[in-house]
Enzyme design. Sequence first.
Site, short mmCIF file in Angstrom:
data_model
loop_
_atom_site.label_atom_id
_atom_site.label_comp_id
_atom_site.label_asym_id
_atom_site.label_seq_id
_atom_site.Cartn_x
_atom_site.Cartn_y
_atom_site.Cartn_z
N ASP A 139 1.22 -0.99 -0.37
CA ASP A 139 0.08 0.12 0.28
C ASP A 139 1.24 1.44 -0.35
O ASP A 139 1.03 1.89 1.33
CB ASP A 139 -1.41 -0.03 1.22
N HIS A 140 1.22 1.46 -1.05
CA HIS A 140 2.46 2.88 -1.19
C HIS A 140 1.42 3.55 -1.85
O HIS A 140 0.06 4.42 -2.52
CB HIS A 140 3.68 2.68 -2.58
N THR A 172 -0.40 1.14 6.12
CA THR A 172 0.58 1.76 8.23
C THR A 172 -1.07 2.15 8.66
O THR A 172 -1.36 3.89 7.78
CB THR A 172 1.10 2.93 7.83
N GLU A 232 6.66 4.43 6.15
CA GLU A 232 8.12 4.75 5.11
C GLU A 232 7.56 6.36 5.04
O GLU A 232 6.65 6.18 4.74
CB GLU A 232 8.81 4.15 4.68
N ASN A 249 5.97 7.36 2.15
CA ASN A 249 4.96 6.82 1.87
C ASN A 249 3.53 8.06 2.27
O ASN A 249 2.79 8.23 2.18
CB ASN A 249 4.07 5.35 2.35
N GLY A 274 13.02 -5.49 12.88
CA GLY A 274 13.77 -5.61 14.23
C GLY A 274 13.15 -6.41 14.93
O GLY A 274 11.88 -6.80 15.43
N THR A 333 10.55 -9.95 5.04
CA THR A 333 11.51 -10.14 3.20
C THR A 333 12.66 -10.31 3.59
O THR A 333 13.59 -10.83 4.86
CB THR A 333 11.12 -8.80 3.32
N LYS A 386 17.71 -10.44 3.35
CA LYS A 386 19.08 -10.04 4.53
C LYS A 386 19.82 -11.29 4.75
O LYS A 386 20.11 -12.09 4.90
CB LYS A 386 17.89 -9.54 5.05
N LYS A 443 18.60 5.07 2.77
CA LYS A 443 16.99 5.34 2.37
C LYS A 443 15.65 5.57 3.31
O LYS A 443 14.78 6.18 2.90
CB LYS A 443 16.12 4.91 1.31
N ARG A 485 19.60 -9.02 -3.12
CA ARG A 485 18.51 -9.14 -2.68
C ARG A 485 17.99 -10.17 -2.81
O ARG A 485 16.42 -9.83 -2.15
CB ARG A 485 17.32 -7.41 -2.55
#
Length: 333
Positions: free
Chosen positions: A36-37, A73, A106, A109, A174, A191, A194, A255, A279
């Site tokens: 949802d951007h 969000t 973020e 957004n 985190g 995701t 990493k 970023k 990635r």
Amino acid sequence: MRIGYKASAEQFGPRDLLRFAVLAEEKGFDSVFVSDHFQPWRHTGGHAPFSFAWLGAVGAATSRIVMGTSVTTPTFRHHPSTVAQCFATLGDMFPDRVVLGIGTGESLNEVPPTGMEWPEPKERLARLREAVALIRRLWSEERVSFEGQYYKTENATIYDRPAHMVPIFIAGAGPLIAKFAGRAADGFICTSGKATELYRDTLLPNVAVGLEAAGRPSDAIERMIEMKVSFDIDLARAREDTRFWGALALSPEEKMSVEDPVEMERLADALPLERVTSRWIVSADADEVVEAVRPYVELGFRHLVFHAPGFDQPRFIESFADAVVPKLRRAFG
């Protein structure tokens, strides 16, 4: 084991995404998740359809798949009461097929449409905790007067609620948010791509700590991961397809405060292809993809949502469903 498809809302318009979701169901995928951007990762060729409206269209066009946000969000441009109303409606229309996936957000957004000053992580997590509490009360109580630090309601009622509360999945990278997911969520989202230590030593152990602190069993939460996979019989094409998603290879520091897709695009395009592909699982071999996925399954992830970077998504959906998915199901159940 659930195998899902990630609808790339940053890369395609809503009509194309709907067509891909229908094809994913036809080809046997179990779920479709959409981000949802408000703004995409890059300006040139970018898209940002409104996921809430799109999910309603997907539900009406399909009959089986589970669908949800990965992620939205519910704390800044979306008020938690509005999110609760939206997903209550979706849950009522499409019973047992809807998931509310959420995160702390973020700046890309939330800042441009609101003009707000982007808060520190501590406040973002506090807002998310409060939003989850409010959403669940709105789903379970008839009239809700809520007095929080960030949100307030007065005699609020959601009149069209599903028979069962919509599952809430919490996304994070985190320890604190992983622990919160363990305490309060129905699912945890992260995701791939990493360092293994992040999943093994930080995220999943903190989910377990949260579960234990809340007195919940280990299987009370679904562990979902977005698998970044560029699969194509043409390996050079599979590598080149990742370029559009160069922003994913930027570090959090690179970023964190970027709020303009034009600037994000500039930073991403400056990266060498070797860093961009880092990635992704990039392969032309189905068995190789299975073995690359195996470590995530062995860590405990049981809902794998596959995100492909290329522009020919039907090519990916069909080839992946035919060549890779049967091997995944044989290997992992």
